[in-house]
Write an enzyme that holds these catalytic residues in place. Structure first.
Site, PDB file in Angstrom:
ATOM      1  N   GLU A   1     -32.762  22.775  -8.621  1.00 38.11           N
ATOM      2  CA  GLU A   1     -32.234  21.413  -8.581  1.00 38.11           C
ATOM      3  C   GLU A   1     -31.931  20.928 -10.008  1.00 38.11           C
ATOM      4  O   GLU A   1     -32.746  21.087 -10.922  1.00 38.11           O
ATOM      5  CB  GLU A   1     -33.275  20.513  -7.917  1.00 38.11           C
ATOM      6  CG  GLU A   1     -32.927  19.048  -7.842  1.00 38.11           C
ATOM      7  CD  GLU A   1     -34.040  18.222  -7.211  1.00 38.11           C
ATOM      8  OE1 GLU A   1     -33.773  17.056  -6.861  1.00 38.11           O
ATOM      9  OE2 GLU A   1     -35.170  18.745  -7.056  1.00 38.11           O
TER      10      GLU A   1
ATOM     11  N   LYS B   1     -27.875  15.609  -1.869  1.00 37.11           N
ATOM     12  CA  LYS B   1     -29.259  15.414  -1.434  1.00 37.11           C
ATOM     13  C   LYS B   1     -29.387  14.151  -0.588  1.00 37.11           C
ATOM     14  O   LYS B   1     -28.875  13.093  -0.949  1.00 37.11           O
ATOM     15  CB  LYS B   1     -30.160  15.328  -2.668  1.00 37.11           C
ATOM     16  CG  LYS B   1     -31.652  15.261  -2.380  1.00 37.11           C
ATOM     17  CD  LYS B   1     -32.430  15.301  -3.694  1.00 37.11           C
ATOM     18  CE  LYS B   1     -33.929  15.320  -3.489  1.00 37.11           C
ATOM     19  NZ  LYS B   1     -34.663  15.414  -4.776  1.00 37.11           N
TER      20      LYS B   1
ATOM     21  N   CYS C   1     -34.704  20.070  -2.484  1.00 36.67           N
ATOM     22  CA  CYS C   1     -36.078  19.605  -2.705  1.00 36.67           C
ATOM     23  C   CYS C   1     -36.606  18.760  -1.546  1.00 36.67           C
ATOM     24  O   CYS C   1     -36.945  19.286  -0.491  1.00 36.67           O
ATOM     25  CB  CYS C   1     -36.171  18.873  -4.041  1.00 36.67           C
ATOM     26  SG  CYS C   1     -37.872  18.779  -4.677  1.00 36.67           S
TER      27      CYS C   1
ATOM     28  N   LYS D   1     -50.796  22.797  -5.689  1.00 29.74           N
ATOM     29  CA  LYS D   1     -49.473  22.456  -5.145  1.00 29.74           C
ATOM     30  C   LYS D   1     -48.765  23.688  -4.583  1.00 29.74           C
ATOM     31  O   LYS D   1     -48.084  23.595  -3.551  1.00 29.74           O
ATOM     32  CB  LYS D   1     -48.621  21.823  -6.249  1.00 29.74           C
ATOM     33  CG  LYS D   1     -47.190  21.443  -5.841  1.00 29.74           C
ATOM     34  CD  LYS D   1     -47.172  20.298  -4.854  1.00 29.74           C
ATOM     35  CE  LYS D   1     -45.764  19.786  -4.591  1.00 29.74           C
ATOM     36  NZ  LYS D   1     -45.214  19.011  -5.701  1.00 29.74           N
TER      37      LYS D   1
ATOM     38  N   GLY E   1     -57.555  18.096 -34.694  1.00 27.64           N
ATOM     39  CA  GLY E   1     -58.883  17.789 -35.192  1.00 27.64           C
ATOM     40  C   GLY E   1     -59.907  18.281 -34.196  1.00 27.64           C
ATOM     41  O   GLY E   1     -59.873  17.901 -33.025  1.00 27.64           O
TER      42      GLY E   1
END
Length: 384
Positions: A48, A114, A150, A183, A326
């Site tokens: 996508e 989409k 998606c 996921k 650090g």
């Protein structure tokens, strides 16, 4: 009688694009397209919004950006001789759409838009895109293929179910599905269910890489109509996965199972055929069904790989030469240092120790003083 489709060889290019780097993404797609042709793929999927990277956000409000994306897509299309490619890009028409271009024979043959635009969690697509009106099919030889992007396939009904009702025996999904812990297995279970519900094979091509706070895990998949995984991409790395499916297999199941007889209807008004294309021929005999199946990482290794990839891409995509950390010497900063070295290499990661030096006061010729004594000094000096 409709001819029975033969085997179909599919390529899934899980790429790591950079948001806004249209020229660099174009080169990546062109190189992967050449690799897919060399590997014998007849149909190849790209993620996508592969042309622009995901999520492009406010870049989508710039007309020149959308025009540049279209120009890159047309140049990519010129390389589709002997292959059909599905490429994600932002389409500027009457509005802006999150679209999938069907490229073949050197040009843009059709465009799918989409339907479902997510607007929760990390997603903000309704701010930038207009929704498409419904599903669409392409015919590749005798194979009918339903197109989704998606979120379209996360929904249990249309457009995927409409495309199956219109005769699709393969559902393809180009995606930019971001990672969270677990996921990949969650997404795989969902896609297996979609394959079984619609009696369709499913080919899923996901983005990979880090973009600011998001990480995309790859884990692209090819699943047959019974829910068996035929091919699985690696997690957190670019890869071209090539697999062979039998697009005719679902037809027999639909014919024999009365629960799915309605799916045999050959036309459905909300899912038109938008392109009829001829695939390149497969060798004789054709390759065996299936493809490479990467084993998913164990949970801790998966999380660590996501952290390493996210840091590496954040540094490199923002143009940093090296990082300075650090560290205290504790377990947290030791883990951060390990991630940095694995992501960037020891030469580009510098650690500075920020812990207390226990010998400092002794070298100054006095013992450490308590909080009450220090407060007394401040009162005497007029600071309290």
């Amino acid at each position: 009688m409709r001819p029975v489709p033969g085997p179909l060889q599919i390529g899934l290019c899980q790429l790591n694009p950079t948001v806004g780097d249209i020229a660099g993404n174009e080169r990546k797609i062109a190189d992967a397209l050449d690799a897919a042709i060399a590997a014998g793929a007849q149909l190849v999927l790209f993620p996508e919004l592969a042309v622009t990277g995901y999520p492009p956000e406010d870049l989508l409000l710039k007309e020149h950006f959308l025009a540049d994306a279209r120009g890159a897509l047309e140049r990519i299309a010129s390389g589709t001789l002997g292959i059909v490619a599905l490429v994600g890009f932002p389409e500027r028409a009457d509005d802006v759409y999150n679209s999938c271009a069907v490229l073949a024979e050197g040009s843009i043959q059709a465009i799918y838009r989409k339907v479902y635009l997510p607007n929760y969690g990390v997603f903000d697509e309704q701010r930038y895109f207009q929704s498409g009106t419904g599903g669409a099919l392409i015919e590749l030889g005798d194979a009918s293929i339903g197109l989704t992007i998606c979120e379209d396939i996360w929904e249990p009904g249309p457009p995927a179910s409409d495309e199956a009702l219109a005769g699709a025996t393969l559902l393809v999904n180009i995606s930019a599905s971001p990672y969270h812990v677990g996921k990949g297995s969650e997404r795989e279970r969902m896609l297996i269910q979609r394959a079984r519900d619609n009696v369709c094979a499913v080919a899923f091509c996901n983005l990979v890489g880090g973009q600011d706070e998001l990480v995309f895990d790859g884990h692209s998949l090819v699943i047959d109509h019974e829910g068996s995984v035929l091919a699985r991409g690696k997690q957190f790395s670019e890869q071209l996965i090539v697999a062979t499916i039998d697009p005719a297999a679902p037809r027999g199941v639909r014919l024999r199972d009365p629960r799915h007889r309605a799916i045999n209807r050959r036309a459905h008004p909300s899912s038109p055929v938008i392109a009829k294309l001829t695939p390149p021929a497969l060798p004789d005999p054709p390759p065996p069904l299936g493809g490479p199946i990467a084993e998913p990482l164990p949970r801790v290794a998966e999380v660590y790989a996501a952290l390493v990839l996210g840091l590496r891409d954040y540094v490199h995509k923002n143009g940093f030469a090296h990082v300075v950390m650090g560290v205290s010497g504790g377990i947290d900063s030791a883990l951060v240092a390990a991630i940095a070295v694995d992501a960037l290499g020891g030469g580009d990661a510098l650690a500075l120790f920020l812990g207390r030096d226990p010998g400092r006061r002794a070298r100054a010729g006095r013992e450490p003083r308590g909080a009450a004594a220090r407060a007394s000094d401040r009162r005497r000096d007029g600071r309290l």
